[in-house]
Motif scaffolding. Structure first.
Motif, mmCIF file in Angstrom:
data_model
loop_
_atom_site.group_PDB
_atom_site.id
_atom_site.type_symbol
_atom_site.label_atom_id
_atom_site.label_comp_id
_atom_site.label_asym_id
_atom_site.label_seq_id
_atom_site.Cartn_x
_atom_site.Cartn_y
_atom_site.Cartn_z
ATOM 1 N N ALA A 58 2.908 -4.875 -37.699
ATOM 2 C CA ALA A 58 2.877 -3.851 -38.745
ATOM 3 C C ALA A 58 3.946 -4.076 -39.816
ATOM 4 O O ALA A 58 4.076 -3.263 -40.728
ATOM 5 C CB ALA A 58 3.054 -2.471 -38.120
ATOM 6 N N GLY A 59 4.704 -5.173 -39.706
ATOM 7 C CA GLY A 59 5.653 -5.516 -40.762
ATOM 8 C C GLY A 59 7.113 -5.376 -40.403
ATOM 9 O O GLY A 59 7.990 -5.594 -41.244
ATOM 10 N N PHE A 60 7.422 -5.013 -39.166
ATOM 11 C CA PHE A 60 8.826 -4.979 -38.733
ATOM 12 C C PHE A 60 9.357 -6.401 -38.604
ATOM 13 O O PHE A 60 8.601 -7.342 -38.372
ATOM 14 C CB PHE A 60 8.941 -4.278 -37.371
ATOM 15 N N ASP A 61 10.680 -6.543 -38.746
ATOM 16 C CA ASP A 61 11.330 -7.847 -38.551
ATOM 17 C C ASP A 61 11.574 -8.082 -37.071
ATOM 18 O O ASP A 61 12.046 -7.187 -36.366
ATOM 19 C CB ASP A 61 12.678 -7.894 -39.278
ATOM 20 N N ARG A 62 11.291 -9.298 -36.614
ATOM 21 C CA ARG A 62 11.533 -9.644 -35.216
ATOM 22 C C ARG A 62 12.970 -10.096 -35.040
ATOM 23 O O ARG A 62 13.483 -10.903 -35.805
ATOM 24 C CB ARG A 62 10.576 -10.763 -34.782
ATOM 25 N N ARG A 63 13.640 -9.547 -34.041
ATOM 26 C CA ARG A 63 14.988 -9.972 -33.670
ATOM 27 C C ARG A 63 14.968 -10.375 -32.198
ATOM 28 O O ARG A 63 14.088 -9.968 -31.447
ATOM 29 C CB ARG A 63 16.008 -8.848 -33.877
ATOM 30 N N GLU A 64 15.962 -11.150 -31.810
ATOM 31 C CA GLU A 64 16.020 -11.575 -30.419
ATOM 32 C C GLU A 64 17.457 -11.476 -29.906
ATOM 33 O O GLU A 64 18.402 -11.698 -30.655
ATOM 34 C CB GLU A 64 15.513 -13.014 -30.269
ATOM 35 N N VAL A 81 12.886 -4.404 -36.024
ATOM 36 C CA VAL A 81 13.710 -3.545 -36.884
ATOM 37 C C VAL A 81 13.074 -3.444 -38.268
ATOM 38 O O VAL A 81 12.584 -4.441 -38.807
ATOM 39 C CB VAL A 81 15.144 -4.129 -37.033
ATOM 40 N N ARG A 82 13.098 -2.223 -38.819
ATOM 41 C CA ARG A 82 12.695 -2.032 -40.224
ATOM 42 C C ARG A 82 13.286 -0.725 -40.732
ATOM 43 O O ARG A 82 13.095 0.317 -40.124
ATOM 44 C CB ARG A 82 11.166 -2.010 -40.363
ATOM 45 N N ASP A 83 14.000 -0.791 -41.838
ATOM 46 C CA ASP A 83 14.497 0.406 -42.526
ATOM 47 C C ASP A 83 15.225 1.372 -41.596
ATOM 48 O O ASP A 83 14.986 2.577 -41.617
ATOM 49 C CB ASP A 83 13.339 1.146 -43.216
ATOM 50 N N GLY A 84 16.121 0.839 -40.775
ATOM 51 C CA GLY A 84 16.918 1.696 -39.918
ATOM 52 C C GLY A 84 16.231 2.154 -38.650
ATOM 53 O O GLY A 84 16.811 2.906 -37.857
ATOM 54 N N VAL A 85 14.990 1.723 -38.445
ATOM 55 C CA VAL A 85 14.249 2.064 -37.224
ATOM 56 C C VAL A 85 14.130 0.805 -36.371
ATOM 57 O O VAL A 85 13.708 -0.247 -36.861
ATOM 58 C CB VAL A 85 12.844 2.607 -37.550
ATOM 59 N N ALA A 86 14.492 0.909 -35.091
ATOM 60 C CA ALA A 86 14.320 -0.209 -34.161
ATOM 61 C C ALA A 86 13.287 0.186 -33.113
ATOM 62 O O ALA A 86 13.257 1.323 -32.644
ATOM 63 C CB ALA A 86 15.635 -0.556 -33.483
ATOM 64 N N VAL A 87 12.439 -0.766 -32.764
ATOM 65 C CA VAL A 87 11.502 -0.593 -31.656
ATOM 66 C C VAL A 87 11.967 -1.512 -30.534
ATOM 67 O O VAL A 87 12.024 -2.732 -30.697
ATOM 68 C CB VAL A 87 10.056 -0.920 -32.080
ATOM 69 N N ALA A 124 22.246 -3.881 -34.958
ATOM 70 C CA ALA A 124 21.372 -4.241 -36.081
ATOM 71 C C ALA A 124 21.256 -3.101 -37.087
ATOM 72 O O ALA A 124 20.508 -3.214 -38.066
ATOM 73 C CB ALA A 124 19.985 -4.622 -35.561
ATOM 74 N N GLY A 125 21.982 -2.004 -36.837
ATOM 75 C CA GLY A 125 22.018 -0.905 -37.803
ATOM 76 C C GLY A 125 20.997 0.189 -37.570
ATOM 77 O O GLY A 125 20.778 1.029 -38.462
ATOM 78 N N ALA A 126 20.384 0.216 -36.408
ATOM 79 C CA ALA A 126 19.348 1.223 -36.156
ATOM 80 C C ALA A 126 19.944 2.629 -36.119
ATOM 81 O O ALA A 126 20.966 2.870 -35.475
ATOM 82 C CB ALA A 126 18.648 0.930 -34.834
ATOM 83 N N ARG A 127 19.283 3.537 -36.823
ATOM 84 C CA ARG A 127 19.646 4.958 -36.762
ATOM 85 C C ARG A 127 18.621 5.734 -35.934
ATOM 86 O O ARG A 127 18.911 6.814 -35.431
ATOM 87 C CB ARG A 127 19.731 5.535 -38.179
ATOM 88 N N THR A 128 17.422 5.184 -35.833
ATOM 89 C CA THR A 128 16.394 5.713 -34.928
ATOM 90 C C THR A 128 15.979 4.570 -34.021
ATOM 91 O O THR A 128 15.716 3.461 -34.500
ATOM 92 C CB THR A 128 15.165 6.217 -35.705
ATOM 93 N N ILE A 129 15.928 4.816 -32.720
ATOM 94 C CA ILE A 129 15.458 3.809 -31.766
ATOM 95 C C ILE A 129 14.270 4.374 -31.008
ATOM 96 O O ILE A 129 14.373 5.402 -30.337
ATOM 97 C CB ILE A 129 16.560 3.393 -30.769
#
Length: 378
Positions: A58-64, A81-87, A124-129
């Motif tokens: 859906a367009g989130f950046d992949r991190r490892e 991660v995208r725009d302060g949201v991490a999944v 990574a700067g997440a404000r919502t996880i």
């Protein structure tokens, strides 16, 4: 007549196709019958394995991150991660997929790596996880996760208890004062399709322990150990620790839900609801005239918070017709209708042999999508 626009919002077909591959095959089959058909794809997940992949699609950046696996050895774990949201998907760190074939560790498998993965999301700067929990190899109540985040769990001699759910029977004191303070200002959403409590006949050990290799004796030991864990936390944190053990989702992923609820301020939401919000389902739905959803097996479990049921409920609320694709179908038309699914197409209709059906799922799914196009679009 209104131009048809299709939204393909299906989960993976476990063991044969990822959610992205399902969307690709359905799109190919539809366009074989209706060339140039506008199709939007939004692979979905319900918080279990495949959740990070859906976010990346859906367009989130992949991190490892390199984290501690369930057996204590290092594993590579992805998050998005995208725009302060991490999944974050706990199975990436502590899932059954990290166990060697035929090897289980029901008493000693640890969620320590899940805590390390949450730390990576914070860094990574997440404000919502969005913390998707499912597919775990563990039954430690989230103790390992909390230890990675700074909690200390000590035995009567003042030594740290060993990893896993079994050793929690020896827990004497719990000190949560060292937990990472960033959790106080982060919105941590526990995303799961499991609403079980921590212990008891519907608790994590009894319901899910056998899938992780637990014998009846192991189940009994784990249930006692997790009950003791909750009692020690109650002594440290007060009544809310006992209440959290009974809360929906506390038993998710071997009790990691409990650890997140009691110590990290998490809030529980059905996984598919959270993921539809995160993935941008509502605006995609508004552009569609037909929704195609699905998963590997449409059965009774589907109706209890799995992705196709969530997609169908949202589409029905918007007045948009839904059909489903699946490997095997074990729901009556009445149950499908009650869930908001007009019709379901099973790959076993084309190939009854289960092994051949799974092996050839891609081409079979394209042929099934051709049938949908003829029935609903041409």
């Amino acid at each position: 007549m209104e131009t048809a626009r299709v939204l393909v919002a299906a989960d993976k077909f476990k063991g044969s196709l990822t959610a992205v591959q399902v969307a690709e095959r359905v799109t190919a089959g539809l366009r074989r019958v209706v060339p140039g058909l506008p199709v939007e794809t939004l692979p979905v997940a319900d918080g279990g394995d495949g959740t990070v992949a859906a976010a990346i699609a859906a367009g989130f950046d992949r991190r490892e991150a390199r984290v501690t696996g369930p057996l204590g050895t290092p594993v590579a774990a992805a998050f998005a991660v995208r725009d302060g949201v991490a999944v974050v998907e706990m199975a990436e760190a502590s899932g059954l997929q990290h166990l060697p074939a035929g090897v289980f560790a029901p008493l000693t498998a640890t969620t320590y790596g899940s805590g390390e993965l949450l730390l990576a999301a914070l860094d990574a700067g997440a404000r919502t996880i969005v913390f998707g929990v499912g597919g775990s190899a563990t039954t430690d109540g989230g103790a390992g996760m909390l230890a990675a985040l700074g909690a200390r769990f000590l035995d009567a001699a003042g030594e740290p208890v060993a990893p896993g759910g079994g050793p929690l029977a020896a827990l004497a004191t719990a000190d949560l004062s060292g937990l990472d303070p960033r959790f106080a200002s982060v919105d941590l959403v526990l995303a799961s399709d499991v609403d079980n409590p921590l212990t008891g006949p519907k608790g994590a050990p009894a319901v899910y322990g056998p899938q992780k290799g637990a014998t009846p004796e192991d189940v009994a030991a784990l249930d006692l150990a997790l009950g003791h864990f909750a009692e020690v936390l109650e002594a440290s944190l007060g009544a809310p620790a006992a209440e959290a053990a009974l809360a929906p989702g506390a038993g998710a992923a071997g009790g990691i839900g409990y650890g997140a609820l009691v110590a990290l301020g998490a809030r529980f939401r059905p996984g598919i609801e959270v993921m539809l919000d995160v993935l941008g389902f509502a605006p995609a739905l508004a552009r569609a005239t037909l929704v195609i959803t699905g998963e590997g097996s449409l059965d009774e479990q589907t109706l209890h918070g799995k992705a196709p049921a969530g997609v169908a409920a949202a589409a029905r609320a918007a007045g948009i017709e839904v059909v489903a694709v699946c490997g095997r179908l074990a729901l009556a038309p009445s149950a499908l209708g009650a869930a908001g699914i007009r019709r379901a197409y099973a790959l076993t209709d084309l190939e009854p042999d289960p092994a051949r059906c799974m092996a050839g799922a891609g081409p079979l799914l394209e042929r099934t999508a051709e049938r949908i196009a003829r029935d609903f679009l041409s």
